[in-house]
Write a protein that holds these residues in place. Structure first.
Motif, PDB file in Angstrom:
ATOM      1  N   SER A  53      -4.325   7.548  -2.831  1.00 53.93           N
ATOM      2  CA  SER A  53      -4.901   6.917  -4.012  1.00 53.93           C
ATOM      3  C   SER A  53      -4.355   5.516  -4.244  1.00 53.93           C
ATOM      4  N   SER A  54      -3.602   4.991  -3.325  1.00 54.37           N
ATOM      5  CA  SER A  54      -2.982   3.678  -3.487  1.00 54.37           C
ATOM      6  C   SER A  54      -4.008   2.590  -3.795  1.00 54.37           C
ATOM      7  N   PHE A  78      -5.378   2.665  -7.415  1.00 56.08           N
ATOM      8  CA  PHE A  78      -4.469   2.188  -8.456  1.00 56.08           C
ATOM      9  C   PHE A  78      -4.051   0.733  -8.257  1.00 56.08           C
ATOM     10  N   GLY A  79      -4.587   0.073  -7.272  1.00 55.63           N
ATOM     11  CA  GLY A  79      -4.253  -1.325  -7.033  1.00 55.63           C
ATOM     12  C   GLY A  79      -2.994  -1.519  -6.219  1.00 55.63           C
ATOM     13  N   GLY A  80      -2.531  -0.474  -5.560  1.00 52.71           N
ATOM     14  CA  GLY A  80      -1.345  -0.556  -4.722  1.00 52.71           C
ATOM     15  C   GLY A  80      -0.059  -0.505  -5.524  1.00 52.71           C
ATOM     16  N   ILE A  81       1.035  -0.733  -4.845  1.00 44.92           N
ATOM     17  CA  ILE A  81       2.360  -0.738  -5.470  1.00 44.92           C
ATOM     18  C   ILE A  81       2.733  -2.203  -5.673  1.00 44.92           C
ATOM     19  N   ARG A  82       2.918  -2.586  -6.925  1.00 49.61           N
ATOM     20  CA  ARG A  82       3.193  -3.983  -7.253  1.00 49.61           C
ATOM     21  C   ARG A  82       4.694  -4.241  -7.396  1.00 49.61           C
ATOM     22  N   LEU A  83       5.181  -5.257  -6.717  1.00 47.66           N
ATOM     23  CA  LEU A  83       6.562  -5.694  -6.850  1.00 47.66           C
ATOM     24  C   LEU A  83       6.644  -6.591  -8.079  1.00 47.66           C
ATOM     25  N   THR A  89       0.826  -1.204   0.000  1.00 43.75           N
ATOM     26  CA  THR A  89       0.000   0.000   0.000  1.00 43.75           C
ATOM     27  C   THR A  89       0.860   1.254   0.000  1.00 43.75           C
ATOM     28  N   TYR A  90       1.921   1.281   0.776  1.00 39.37           N
ATOM     29  CA  TYR A  90       2.764   2.474   0.901  1.00 39.37           C
ATOM     30  C   TYR A  90       4.246   2.120   0.729  1.00 39.37           C
ATOM     31  N   PRO A  91       5.058   3.059   0.268  1.00 45.40           N
ATOM     32  CA  PRO A  91       6.480   2.795   0.028  1.00 45.40           C
ATOM     33  C   PRO A  91       7.267   2.353   1.264  1.00 45.40           C
ATOM     34  N   HIS A  92       6.924   2.824   2.441  1.00 50.09           N
ATOM     35  CA  HIS A  92       7.700   2.444   3.629  1.00 50.09           C
ATOM     36  C   HIS A  92       7.570   0.951   3.953  1.00 50.09           C
ATOM     37  N   ILE A 139       8.825  -7.419   6.656  1.00 51.13           N
ATOM     38  CA  ILE A 139       8.085  -6.591   5.721  1.00 51.13           C
ATOM     39  C   ILE A 139       6.617  -6.695   6.085  1.00 51.13           C
ATOM     40  N   VAL A 140       5.874  -5.694   5.759  1.00 48.61           N
ATOM     41  CA  VAL A 140       4.458  -5.652   6.126  1.00 48.61           C
ATOM     42  C   VAL A 140       3.673  -6.566   5.222  1.00 48.61           C
TER      43      VAL A 140
END
Length: 80
Positions: A44-45, A48-53, A11-14, A79-80
């Motif tokens: 807005s995460s 957009f479907g979150g941050i995908r690795l 969800t978030y960069p941290h 990691i979360v």
């Protein structure tokens, strides 16, 4: 980059900072899809479907090993 495979969503960069450092140390080819967009518009995460690795197919097994080691209960880095 079209051949890269999504291994995780954040969800978030941290949430993945330690993971990013570990992947760089191991020489894994990866990128985070939507990282900049969510960095600019954090609320807005979800939209957009979150941050995908995204990981290169040749590095999938090594990447999974690193993720599993960070999710191990005995690890101080999680990691979360």
């Amino acid at each position: 980059m079209k051949d890269y495979i999504c291994l995780a969503t954040f969800t978030y960069p941290h949430e993945y900072f330690v993971l990013k450092l570990k992947f760089d140390e191991a020489g894994i080819r990866y990128y985070f899809q939507n990282e900049t967009l969510v960095g600019l518009l954090p609320l807005s995460s979800f939209a957009f479907g979150g941050i995908r690795l995204m990981v290169h197919p040749l590095n999938i097994s090594k990447a999974k090993q690193i993720i599993d080691s960070l999710n191990d209960k005995s690890s101080h880095l999680r990691i979360v």
